[in-house]
Design a protein around this motif. Structure first.
Motif, PDB file in Angstrom:
ATOM      1  N   GLU A  76       4.573  15.220 -74.302  1.00 51.13           N
ATOM      2  CA  GLU A  76       4.483  14.896 -72.878  1.00 51.13           C
ATOM      3  C   GLU A  76       3.095  14.982 -72.261  1.00 51.13           C
ATOM      4  O   GLU A  76       2.642  14.193 -71.502  1.00 51.13           O
ATOM      5  CB  GLU A  76       5.279  15.795 -72.141  1.00 51.13           C
ATOM      6  N   SER A  77       2.428  16.076 -72.341  1.00 47.38           N
ATOM      7  CA  SER A  77       1.052  16.356 -71.933  1.00 47.38           C
ATOM      8  C   SER A  77       0.008  15.306 -72.334  1.00 47.38           C
ATOM      9  O   SER A  77      -0.645  14.650 -71.659  1.00 47.38           O
ATOM     10  CB  SER A  77       0.579  17.705 -72.202  1.00 47.38           C
ATOM     11  N   PHE A  78       0.063  14.857 -73.485  1.00 45.92           N
ATOM     12  CA  PHE A  78      -0.846  13.832 -74.138  1.00 45.92           C
ATOM     13  C   PHE A  78      -0.477  12.508 -73.282  1.00 45.92           C
ATOM     14  O   PHE A  78      -1.503  11.702 -72.905  1.00 45.92           O
ATOM     15  CB  PHE A  78      -0.464  13.649 -75.652  1.00 45.92           C
ATOM     16  N   PHE A  79       0.727  12.267 -73.293  1.00 51.21           N
ATOM     17  CA  PHE A  79       1.088  10.843 -72.585  1.00 51.21           C
ATOM     18  C   PHE A  79       0.540  10.992 -70.893  1.00 51.21           C
ATOM     19  O   PHE A  79       0.065   9.979 -70.666  1.00 51.21           O
ATOM     20  CB  PHE A  79       2.595  10.711 -72.405  1.00 51.21           C
ATOM     21  N   SER A  80       0.934  12.117 -70.479  1.00 50.24           N
ATOM     22  CA  SER A  80       0.416  12.116 -69.047  1.00 50.24           C
ATOM     23  C   SER A  80      -1.021  11.948 -68.892  1.00 50.24           C
ATOM     24  O   SER A  80      -1.790  11.477 -68.008  1.00 50.24           O
ATOM     25  CB  SER A  80       0.870  13.629 -68.516  1.00 50.24           C
ATOM     26  N   GLU A  81      -1.857  12.727 -69.723  1.00 53.06           N
ATOM     27  CA  GLU A  81      -3.371  12.854 -69.759  1.00 53.06           C
ATOM     28  C   GLU A  81      -3.831  11.572 -69.844  1.00 53.06           C
ATOM     29  O   GLU A  81      -4.865  11.050 -69.385  1.00 53.06           O
ATOM     30  CB  GLU A  81      -3.580  13.896 -70.972  1.00 53.06           C
ATOM     31  N   HIS A  82      -3.308  10.521 -70.746  1.00 53.73           N
ATOM     32  CA  HIS A  82      -3.951   9.286 -71.090  1.00 53.73           C
ATOM     33  C   HIS A  82      -3.055   8.047 -70.172  1.00 53.73           C
ATOM     34  O   HIS A  82      -3.126   6.980 -70.472  1.00 53.73           O
ATOM     35  CB  HIS A  82      -3.818   8.912 -72.674  1.00 53.73           C
ATOM     36  N   ASP A  83      -2.042   8.643 -69.217  1.00 54.93           N
ATOM     37  CA  ASP A  83      -1.492   7.549 -68.291  1.00 54.93           C
ATOM     38  C   ASP A  83      -0.754   6.805 -69.068  1.00 54.93           C
ATOM     39  O   ASP A  83      -0.772   5.442 -68.711  1.00 54.93           O
ATOM     40  CB  ASP A  83      -2.655   6.912 -67.374  1.00 54.93           C
ATOM     41  N   LEU A  84       0.060   7.450 -69.989  1.00 50.06           N
ATOM     42  CA  LEU A  84       1.034   6.612 -70.751  1.00 50.06           C
ATOM     43  C   LEU A  84       2.413   6.862 -70.301  1.00 50.06           C
ATOM     44  O   LEU A  84       2.681   7.952 -69.823  1.00 50.06           O
ATOM     45  CB  LEU A  84       0.793   6.825 -72.298  1.00 50.06           C
ATOM     46  N   GLU A  85       3.350   5.905 -70.361  1.00 51.16           N
ATOM     47  CA  GLU A  85       4.891   6.090 -70.149  1.00 51.16           C
ATOM     48  C   GLU A  85       5.388   6.841 -71.248  1.00 51.16           C
ATOM     49  O   GLU A  85       5.333   6.321 -72.328  1.00 51.16           O
ATOM     50  CB  GLU A  85       5.485   4.694 -69.993  1.00 51.16           C
ATOM     51  N   TYR A  86       5.977   8.118 -71.129  1.00 52.20           N
ATOM     52  CA  TYR A  86       6.711   8.778 -71.997  1.00 52.20           C
ATOM     53  C   TYR A  86       8.017   8.492 -71.997  1.00 52.20           C
ATOM     54  O   TYR A  86       8.955   7.880 -71.243  1.00 52.20           O
ATOM     55  CB  TYR A  86       6.597  10.195 -71.527  1.00 52.20           C
ATOM     56  N   ASP A  87       8.435   8.388 -73.337  1.00 56.97           N
ATOM     57  CA  ASP A  87      10.079   8.014 -73.764  1.00 56.97           C
ATOM     58  C   ASP A  87      10.203   8.763 -75.002  1.00 56.97           C
ATOM     59  O   ASP A  87       9.490   8.690 -75.981  1.00 56.97           O
ATOM     60  CB  ASP A  87      10.098   6.315 -73.747  1.00 56.97           C
ATOM     61  N   SER A  88      11.222   9.322 -75.357  1.00 53.50           N
ATOM     62  CA  SER A  88      11.676  10.330 -76.403  1.00 53.50           C
ATOM     63  C   SER A  88      11.828   9.214 -77.633  1.00 53.50           C
ATOM     64  O   SER A  88      11.735   9.731 -78.794  1.00 53.50           O
ATOM     65  CB  SER A  88      13.069  10.841 -76.321  1.00 53.50           C
ATOM     66  N   ASN A  89      12.176   8.048 -77.237  1.00 54.64           N
ATOM     67  CA  ASN A  89      12.065   7.133 -78.081  1.00 54.64           C
ATOM     68  C   ASN A  89      10.874   5.977 -78.002  1.00 54.64           C
ATOM     69  O   ASN A  89      11.168   5.312 -77.105  1.00 54.64           O
ATOM     70  CB  ASN A  89      13.221   6.049 -78.355  1.00 54.64           C
ATOM     71  N   LEU A 119      -3.001   9.584 -80.946  1.00 57.81           N
ATOM     72  CA  LEU A 119      -1.476   9.610 -81.071  1.00 57.81           C
ATOM     73  C   LEU A 119      -0.949   9.283 -82.602  1.00 57.81           C
ATOM     74  O   LEU A 119       0.101  10.095 -82.767  1.00 57.81           O
ATOM     75  CB  LEU A 119      -0.941   8.353 -80.186  1.00 57.81           C
ATOM     76  N   GLY A 120      -1.593   8.430 -83.352  1.00 54.90           N
ATOM     77  CA  GLY A 120      -0.972   8.084 -84.510  1.00 54.90           C
ATOM     78  C   GLY A 120      -1.112   9.672 -85.466  1.00 54.90           C
ATOM     79  O   GLY A 120      -0.303   9.785 -86.257  1.00 54.90           O
TER      80      GLY A 120
END
Length: 550
Positions: A76-89, A119-120
């Motif tokens: 979650e923090s990675f997605f937030s830091e890079h302004d990406l929409e988080y989804d468990s899938n 991310l990869g």
């Protein structure tokens, strides 16, 4: 966990869509069937640089899409830091256009290749021959020790302190460098400031001095004209004051006759008062002004100093000189206070260094403590993988250097045979030995770290029989806590998969296509039998295949 992979228009793949689940998945296929193509496509969606030659149809775009279940990955923090929409899938998509342009998306949000690569690495760990070389690197070896010692919290604390220490150290170095340059300029700036301070500069000073200079420089003409003015005003016969006095008496006589004359008298009285005041002021000026050559020289000297300073500093007025004086005052003051600032920064560095040393030394102690157990586990696992005499010599040696993972240098030496000298893995371990060591290390890391999906690309190369069987057991055991893939040529390993996929080629018209399918139970038997005995399926090969599956 990778749950779906879709590849369109890539190399020999026209359109491929495959679903995966957790556990241990094995992938088999004949040499040249396209297993490397599958890995290449997955690597692209994980951030590998695109190549136009990989497009099957050069006139159409290539689209590779992977769906990951990441609810247990703490991203979650990675997605937030890079302004990406988080989804468990999470859906990761890579597009390569015919013109050569490449685009990447995560949950339909565009992102750079650099962020996709970061991310990869958190989603899939593809183990290839190239990655085996990581095993010979100091940082990777230290990662094993730290995982075993549960050093994550201490490493995070150490890294936080290291960032602050390096920032303070840079500020300290900049202050020292500034001091070197400032000391060179300090004396000159002080000299310039003393020059300006000696004049006692203030707004309006130049105009005031210039006015005094003009007056003293023309004192004789001033006195002469004041005398003439005084004579014109005060002469008893023709003086304006006397004449106006007589006019005032006349207006007084007229004022009693009528109101219009009274108004005239008031105006004459007003002029008389003003003129008499002027006469008195001229008298005072005449008495107060006298030649003063000394004062004239003093004012002239002050003006010349001001003019020289204006030329020196390339300005046109005293206000600008005042601004320069304030700037020089700040520079001189800053240089004088610099030593205190440097000492304060030196004290802060010392305190930060002590805190950093505390964490670094604790890391060293914990690493040394777990080395015997790590050594025992590595050697025991390798003995069962056909290296009965494999031994390690592992030492942690503290240094003076602050590195990202502490101050330690790790000595990680290996010997595969009795009587052989210990040396670095890079020098003494063969490719097959490195693969087995890496598999063992990955299995150990899997117990202590939350690793991403792990894909082994022919890690079993160069082994067979019971060793490959044991390697399969290790991968199967790892898959209890994570998703594991193994691309393999060995039936012993292929049989241990919870799921078994086959990569194969088909001819369609004038083109060849790579396809992939999950094998059913009977299909697995035939695939394993082919791997055991070739295309001509014998009963013994089929029986052996069934035995492996059971």
């Amino acid at each position: 966990m990778l749950i779906n992979l879709s590849i369109k228009n890539y190399a020999l793949i026209d359109n491929l869509n495959v679903n995966f689940t957790g556990g241990f998945t094995t992938i088999t296929g004949e040499t040249g069937a396209g297993k490397s193509i599958l890995l290449g496509g997955l690597s692209l969606v994980l951030g590998k640089r695109a190549d136009m030659t990989s497009l099957k149809d050069k006139g159409s775009r290539c689209v590779i899409e992977a769906v990951f279940d990441i609810k247990n990955y703490n991203l979650e923090s990675f997605f937030s830091e890079h302004d990406l929409e988080y989804d468990s899938n999470t859906i990761v998509r890579r597009e390569i256009h015919p013109g050569g342009k490449s685009r990447a998306f995560v949950n339909d949000s565009p992102l750079t290749l650099d962020i996709l690569t970061q991310l990869g690495k958190r989603l899939v760990d593809i183990h290839s021959q190239h990655q085996t070389l990581q095993l010979t690197e100091h940082d990777f070896q230290l990662k094993l020790i730290d995982a075993f010692a549960d050093n994550t919290k201490i490493l995070n604390s150490y890294n936080t302190k290291l960032v602050k220490y390096k920032a303070t150290l840079q500020e300290f170095d900049e202050l020292i460098e500034f001091q070197k340059n400032a000391n060179k300029e300090h004396d000159y700036n002080t000299f310039l400031l003393n020059e300006l301070d000696a004049v006692y500069l203030e707004d309006g000073l130049q105009e005031k001095l210039e006015d005094q200079y003009q007056q003293l420089n023309n004192v004789e003409a001033v006195l002469e004209n004041l005398s003439k003015g005084n004579h014109l005003l005060r002469d008893e016969q023709i003086g304006i004051v006397s004449l106006l006095q007589e006019l005032k008496l006349i207006s007084g006589k007229l004022s009693v006759i009528g109101s219009k004359f009274a108004n005239l008298k008031e105006r004459i009285d007003s002029v008389f008062i003003e003129l008499k005041d002027i006469a008195e002021e001229i008298q005072i000026l005449q008495e107060s002004i006298e030649p003063d050559p000394g004062k004239l020289e003093e004012i002239n000297t002050k003006l010349q100093v001001i003019y020289d300073l204006q030329r020196k500093h390339d300005v046109s007025n005293v206000s600008e000189l005042i601004v320069i004086r304030e700037s020089l005052t700040n520079k001189v003051s800053a240089t004088q206070n610099l030593e205190d600032e440097i000492q304060n920064k030196r004290n802060l560095l010392e305190a930060q260094k002590n805190a950093l040393d505390k964490d670094a030394n604790l890391l060293s102690v914990r690493r040394k403590t777990v080395i015997p157990e790590i050594k025992e586990k590595l050697e025991h696992s390798l003995h069962s993988l056909g290296l009965p005499n494999a031994t390690f010599n592992i030492e942690v040696i503290p240094t003076e250097d602050y590195k990202i993972n502490g101050i330690d240098t790790l000595v990680f030496l290996f010997s595969a045979n009795k009587g052989s000298d210990y040396n670095t893995l890079k020098k003494v371990a063969s490719g097959g030995e490195l693969s087995r060591i890496m598999l063992v290390i990955k299995s150990i890391l899997a117990r202590y770290e939350q690793l991403p999906t792990l894909m082994f690309d022919e890690i079993d190369s160069g082994v067979s029989g019971e060793i490959s069987n044991r390697m399969g057991d290790i991968m199967q055991e790892m898959s209890r806590n994570m998703q594991v893939f193994s691309i393999t040529h060995l039936p012993q390993i292929a049989s241990k998969g919870d799921h078994h996929f086959k990569v194969f080629k088909t001819d369609k018209g004038d083109s060849t296509q790579t396809q992939m399918k999950e094998l059913l139970e009977d299909e697995r038997v035939f695939e394993l039998a082919e791997m055991l005995g070739g295309k001509s399926l014998s009963e013994s090969a089929l029986a052996h295949a069934r035995e492996l599956l059971n």
